[in-house]
Design a protein around this motif. Structure first.
Motif: not given
Length: 91
Positions: A28-34, A48-52, A23-24, A40-43
């Motif tokens: 998608k949480k399924g992609y984050l889980s992967g 990557t910057c948004i998650i960081a 949400k933040a 799955v390969a890093p995004p």
């Protein structure tokens, strides 16, 4: 620690669920889980910057870590050793 392991560890330190991080970050949480499980390969750079930023991690260090995983084994091991201590930005 791999890119995905770093994301998972920091997410848990922040007491966030996959749904919270999704949400933040708008991912998608399924992609984050992967990502966390290394399935799955890093995004992309942007994701990557948004998650960081959501996890108060250094975006540049996370980009380097994501790219290091694609490098040959010896390069990867050397590089991971160099960046492992510089992932948090003090928050």
């Amino acid at each position: 620690m791999t890119f995905g392991e770093t994301i998972r560890t920091r997410r848990k330190e922040c007491e966030m669920t996959l749904a919270d991080l999704g949400k933040a970050s708008g991912v998608k949480k399924g992609y984050l889980s992967g990502i966390e499980r290394g399935k799955v390969a890093p995004p992309s750079h942007m994701v990557t910057c948004i998650i960081a930023r959501v996890l108060s991690l250094d975006p540049l260090a996370m980009l380097k870590l994501a790219h290091a995983e694609k490098a040959p084994k010896q390069v990867k091991e050397w590089f991971l050793e160099k960046v492992k201590s510089g992932l948090t930005n003090g928050k």
